[in-house]
Design a protein around this motif. Structure first.
Motif, short mmCIF file in Angstrom:
data_model
loop_
_atom_site.label_atom_id
_atom_site.label_comp_id
_atom_site.label_asym_id
_atom_site.label_seq_id
_atom_site.Cartn_x
_atom_site.Cartn_y
_atom_site.Cartn_z
N GLY A 620 0.52 -1.25 0.04
CA GLY A 620 -0.13 -0.19 0.04
C GLY A 620 0.87 1.30 0.04
O GLY A 620 1.78 1.25 0.49
N ILE A 621 0.43 2.36 -0.49
CA ILE A 621 0.95 3.50 -0.56
C ILE A 621 0.41 4.66 0.35
O ILE A 621 -0.81 4.80 0.54
CB ILE A 621 1.26 4.05 -1.82
N MET A 646 -3.56 3.58 0.78
CA MET A 646 -4.51 3.04 -0.36
C MET A 646 -3.84 2.04 -1.29
O MET A 646 -2.48 2.03 -0.99
CB MET A 646 -4.99 4.03 -1.04
N GLU A 647 -4.18 1.37 -1.83
CA GLU A 647 -3.64 0.18 -2.64
C GLU A 647 -2.86 0.85 -3.64
O GLU A 647 -1.98 0.10 -3.97
CB GLU A 647 -4.74 -0.78 -3.17
N VAL A 663 -0.87 14.22 -2.24
CA VAL A 663 0.60 13.76 -2.14
C VAL A 663 0.67 11.95 -1.67
O VAL A 663 -0.03 11.77 -0.80
CB VAL A 663 1.54 14.39 -1.26
N HIS A 664 1.12 11.31 -2.81
CA HIS A 664 1.20 9.78 -2.46
C HIS A 664 2.82 9.65 -2.41
O HIS A 664 3.51 10.21 -3.20
CB HIS A 664 0.65 8.89 -3.46
N GLU A 665 3.13 8.95 -1.26
CA GLU A 665 4.61 8.58 -1.04
C GLU A 665 4.68 7.15 -0.50
O GLU A 665 3.85 6.50 0.31
CB GLU A 665 5.28 9.62 0.20
N GLY A 666 5.81 6.46 -1.05
CA GLY A 666 6.09 5.06 -0.61
C GLY A 666 7.44 4.54 -1.57
O GLY A 666 8.27 5.40 -1.91
N PHE A 667 7.37 3.31 -1.76
CA PHE A 667 8.21 2.65 -2.61
C PHE A 667 7.53 2.01 -3.80
O PHE A 667 6.38 1.51 -3.40
CB PHE A 667 8.94 1.56 -1.69
N ILE A 668 8.10 1.87 -4.75
CA ILE A 668 8.01 1.02 -5.91
C ILE A 668 8.96 0.00 -5.94
O ILE A 668 10.18 0.10 -6.15
CB ILE A 668 7.59 1.90 -7.20
N PRO A 748 0.36 -1.16 -10.76
CA PRO A 748 -0.53 -2.11 -10.05
C PRO A 748 -0.24 -1.97 -8.46
O PRO A 748 0.84 -1.64 -8.11
CB PRO A 748 -0.09 -3.34 -10.67
N ALA A 749 -1.21 -2.51 -7.90
CA ALA A 749 -1.02 -2.37 -6.28
C ALA A 749 0.17 -3.33 -5.76
O ALA A 749 0.74 -3.09 -4.70
CB ALA A 749 -2.27 -2.77 -5.68
N ARG A 750 0.19 -4.37 -6.65
CA ARG A 750 1.31 -5.46 -6.17
C ARG A 750 2.82 -4.67 -6.16
O ARG A 750 3.71 -5.47 -5.28
CB ARG A 750 1.50 -6.62 -6.91
N VAL A 751 3.34 -3.49 -6.45
CA VAL A 751 4.33 -3.08 -6.49
C VAL A 751 4.47 -1.87 -5.89
O VAL A 751 5.61 -1.18 -5.68
CB VAL A 751 4.93 -2.50 -8.03
N LEU A 752 3.58 -1.50 -4.94
CA LEU A 752 3.74 -0.24 -4.30
C LEU A 752 3.57 -0.58 -2.92
O LEU A 752 2.73 -1.42 -2.46
CB LEU A 752 2.36 0.45 -4.54
N PHE A 753 4.47 0.26 -1.97
CA PHE A 753 4.73 -0.10 -0.69
C PHE A 753 4.83 1.38 0.05
O PHE A 753 5.10 2.10 -0.47
CB PHE A 753 5.72 -1.15 -0.42
#
Length: 754
Positions: A620-621, A646-647, A663-668, A748-753
């Motif tokens: 999730g991001i 969110m996913e 703003v969305h932040e995280g890892f891919i 896709p959601a599977r690559v977002l963290f």
């Protein structure tokens, strides 16, 4: 009221079927007679009649205005005493300002109408409908030549069904073209003058979106924030409306509107209407009225009615215009506009590749319902319609063949005024001059056969290429119908219309058209202007990918020479045709080139290594929502209103306010080494960073548009950040990617963290 529009079948009488000769062998027995106190427009009509008859026949008919006896046959233009002496009874009240009668009495011809424009329009009715004159563009006319010109027997009354007729086009900037085609308004410097009978006239600066002009935020917000919209519990100064139930707002708008009329004694209209954004006022009083009437129009209309009542007392005969637009489009349940209020219903959300009442989309169905509802309660209903693509003036836009159907739908619903917002600033927009001609024919006479109007214009304007241009027009309309393509007035080059065989068919038809006029530089230029439309689509469609060649083995992204050659050829053709901008914002050719090539990396790509993470990332991001933002994309002074996880990168649920950002932040998780393309499609601005590097710059206020950027990444986790903001109107955010081994897809959601 009798409304008999001139039938072109009467053209048959020009060469026979009775009548007398207006001129033979350069001579005429006729005199044009006007009243000594004739209006400027009537005098201009007499001059125009004399000039065109001289051009047609070589005969120079005298014009007299002394009221005395005249020998020989007469063309009596608006001289009521002389018309009465000929035994002709005219109901001038029924004709109004613009209607007219054409009637032969023995050898004499009576042209009788309203002094404002009716007598002059009668002249143009005679010349166009019965003697074959055409004014296709300001530069191109067809004035038939004849050694023996008959005056047919005439007995017709013509009263236009629309009191306000404005095609917002380059042609209509020319006052003579507008008057000759019987248009009565224009928004440009070359406007209709007194000799043209003037125009349907707003006070300068009060044509549309006037809340800000009437109560400017710079003047009032600091001391009276309560004058402006309450949104989300706060009074907002930016992209705001007025609090229409505030007594001081009502007083100020009324006083200032009255002063506008005092300062502009010739003006007949002042618009009192919403700013061009959403953010209507949510205060208790405004919303109580809106809820009771089931329409956000209710507070606005209540304000407008109060203003109109005061205007009626001081300025009888003047009117207030207000928009039924976007959030005010729905008619209220019980509230009614006063008799001196003109409702201007706007179709901006609609699909224009189908007739409004034959489209299977819910937007058009909703618009038709609103049209029906306003027709039931409005004394004067006008429409602001849209007939071009405002984000791409050259984009093929197949609505030409539906204009008559839509116009008749309007008239069936008691519409009496129409503003056709087309391409106003380019001669060579997408079929612009043809569009202006068709507008003019239909606005004056909604029954004018569209096929005839198009055929007449194409024959005169394109000569031997006319058949191929007509085939191209038919093709884009037929394709849109067959494939059920829906296009709005802010459509992009990615529209489905341009898929499949579009480029092959357009190239074939327009190539043949070019070949047909190869020996005529003037006609060849006009055909090149049509061909520029499909060429624009090719260079603008998917330029994010076309402009760059990716080599995954070498991990490079370089300019595509084939694309660059076509882009520069298009720009050269556009400049040669005098085209210097491409949309309603004034985007220049240089700016378009910069956009089309912005994704090409300016330096060799250096692969970035994965980021170091303190702990294992969680699916999730993370996201934050902001309001009161000032600086996009950083939101440095903004306030966080909500946050969560969110996913994938998309907009969170939101309220009615326009002014917010995310703003969305995280890892891919990058699956393998290679060059990756990241895309943001957004309305308004968006940006995307990977490992702190700005990859996609799609910032600024704009309609939905997509931008791309390229970056070389090593396998593993990389930091990602995406920002977005909305300023006004529609909103949207979509993020995609493409990389080694897979085609473009939503991230896709599977690559977002996070």
């Amino acid at each position: 009221m009798q409304k008999i529009m001139a039938a072109l079948a009467l053209m048959l009488t020009i060469t026979g079927c009775g009548g007398t000769y207006l001129a033979r062998d350069g001579q005429s027995d006729y005199t044009i007679v006007i009243s000594p106190n004739a209006s400027p427009a009537t005098r201009h009509g007499a001059d125009e009649l004399r000039s065109f008859l001289r051009e047609m026949t070589g005969a120079d008919l005298p014009v007299i205005d002394n009221g005395g006896a005249v020998e020989g046959a007469l063309i009596v233009l608006g001289d009521r005493d002389r018309i009465e002496s000929l035994g002709v009874d005219i109901d001038y009240a029924a004709l109004g300002d613009e209607g007219y009668v054409l009637r032969t009495v023995g050898k004499n011809l009576v042209i009788a109408g309203g002094e404002l424009r009716g007598n002059m329009y009668g002249v143009y009715g005679l010349l166009e409908d019965h003697l074959g004159c055409r004014w296709f563009t300001p530069e191109l006319s067809r004035i038939p030549k004849s050694d023996r010109l008959r005056l047919p027997r005439l007995d017709e009354t013509v009263i236009p069904p629309l009191e306000y007729r404005e095609p917002h086009t380059m042609s209509n900037r020319n006052a003579d073209w507008a008057a000759r085609n019987r248009m009565n308004s224009g928004r440009f410097d070359a406007q209709l003058a007194e000799r043209h009978g003037g125009k349907v006239d707003w006070a300068p600066g009060y044509f549309v979106h006037t809340f800000e002009r009437l109560i400017p935020k710079k003047e009032f917000y600091a001391s009276h924030p309560e004058y402006f919209s309450l949104v989300g519990g706060e009074r907002i100064p930016e992209l705001s409306q007025l609090c229409c139930t505030n007594p001081e707002v009502i007083r100020l708008v009324t006083e200032r509107t009255l002063q506008v009329f005092r300062d502009n004694p010739d003006a007949r209209l002042v618009s009192v209407d919403q700013n061009d954004c959403y953010n209507y006022c949510e205060c208790d009083a405004c919303q109580a009225l809106a809820d009771r009437e089931s329409s956000q129009m209710a507070p606005v209309l209540a304000l407008v009615n109060t203003v109109a009542e005061a205007v009626e007392r001081e300025f009888p005969g003047r009117s207030i215009v207000t928009l039924a637009y976007q959030w005010t489009r729905h008619a209220p349940k019980t509230l009614r506009p006063r008799d001196n209020v003109i409702i201007r219903l706007c179709s901006i959300e609609c699909c224009f590749t189908h007739p409004f009442d034959q489209c299977d989309g819910p937007v058009n169905a909703g618009f038709v319902r609103d049209l029906n509802d306003w027709a039931k309660i409005s004394n004067r209903l006008w429409v602001w319609n849209y007939t071009t693509d405002f984000s791409h003036f050259l984009l093929p836009f197949p609505n030409l063949l539906h204009r008559q159907h839509n116009l008749k739908l309007f008239i069936e619903n008691h519409v009496t005024g129409l503003f056709q917002q087309d391409t106003p600033s380019l001669r060579y927009g997408e079929l612009s001059e043809l569009g202006a001609w068709v507008h003019a024919k239909l606005l004056w006479n909604p029954d004018y056969p569209v096929d005839r109007a198009i055929a007449e214009f194409l024959d005169a304007y394109y000569g031997p290429a006319a058949a191929d241009i007509r085939a191209y027009i038919g093709y884009i309309h037929e394709k849109a119908h067959r494939e059920n393509v829906h296009m709005g007035c802010y459509e992009s080059p990615e529209a489905e219309l341009f898929s499949g065989d579009f480029f092959a068919v357009a190239d074939s038809l327009l190539g043949r058209a070019e070949a047909a006029v190869a020996g005529n530089p003037e006609l060849a230029e006009r055909v090149r202007a049509v061909r520029l439309g499909p060429e624009y689509v090719w260079v603008a469609r998917d330029f994010n990918n076309k402009a760059t060649i990716i080599d995954q083995e070498r991990m490079t992204a370089e300019p595509n020479p084939e694309y660059m050659a076509r882009l520069d050829a298009f720009l050269a053709s556009a400049r040669a045709l005098g085209i210097d901008h491409l949309d309603e914002t004034g985007k220049t050719l240089e700016q378009f080139r910069a956009e089309a090539t912005a994704s090409i990396p300016q330096a060799p790509l250096t692969p970035l290594d994965p980021a170091k993470t303190a702990s294992a990332p969680i699916p999730g991001i993370a996201w934050r929502s902001y309001t009161d933002w000032q600086d996009q994309p950083e939101f440095k002074k903004a306030r966080v209103t909500r946050q969560g996880v969110m996913e994938r990168i998309k907009l969170p649920e939101h309220g009615p306010t326009d002014l917010f950002g995310t703003v969305h932040e995280g890892f891919i998780d990058i699956p393998r080494d290679g060059v990756y393309a990241f895309y943001t499609g957004s309305d308004d601005g968006s940006m995307l960073w990977v490992d702190g590097k700005l990859v996609v710059d799609n910032g600024g206020r704009h309609w939905m548009q997509e931008r791309v950027g390229f970056i070389a990444l090593r396998k593993g986790m990389h930091r990602i950040r995406a920002s977005w903001f909305n300023g006004a109107g529609g909103l949207g955010l979509e993020t995609s990617w493409q990389g080694p081994g897979f085609e473009k897809e939503i991230i896709p959601a599977r690559v977002l963290f996070h």
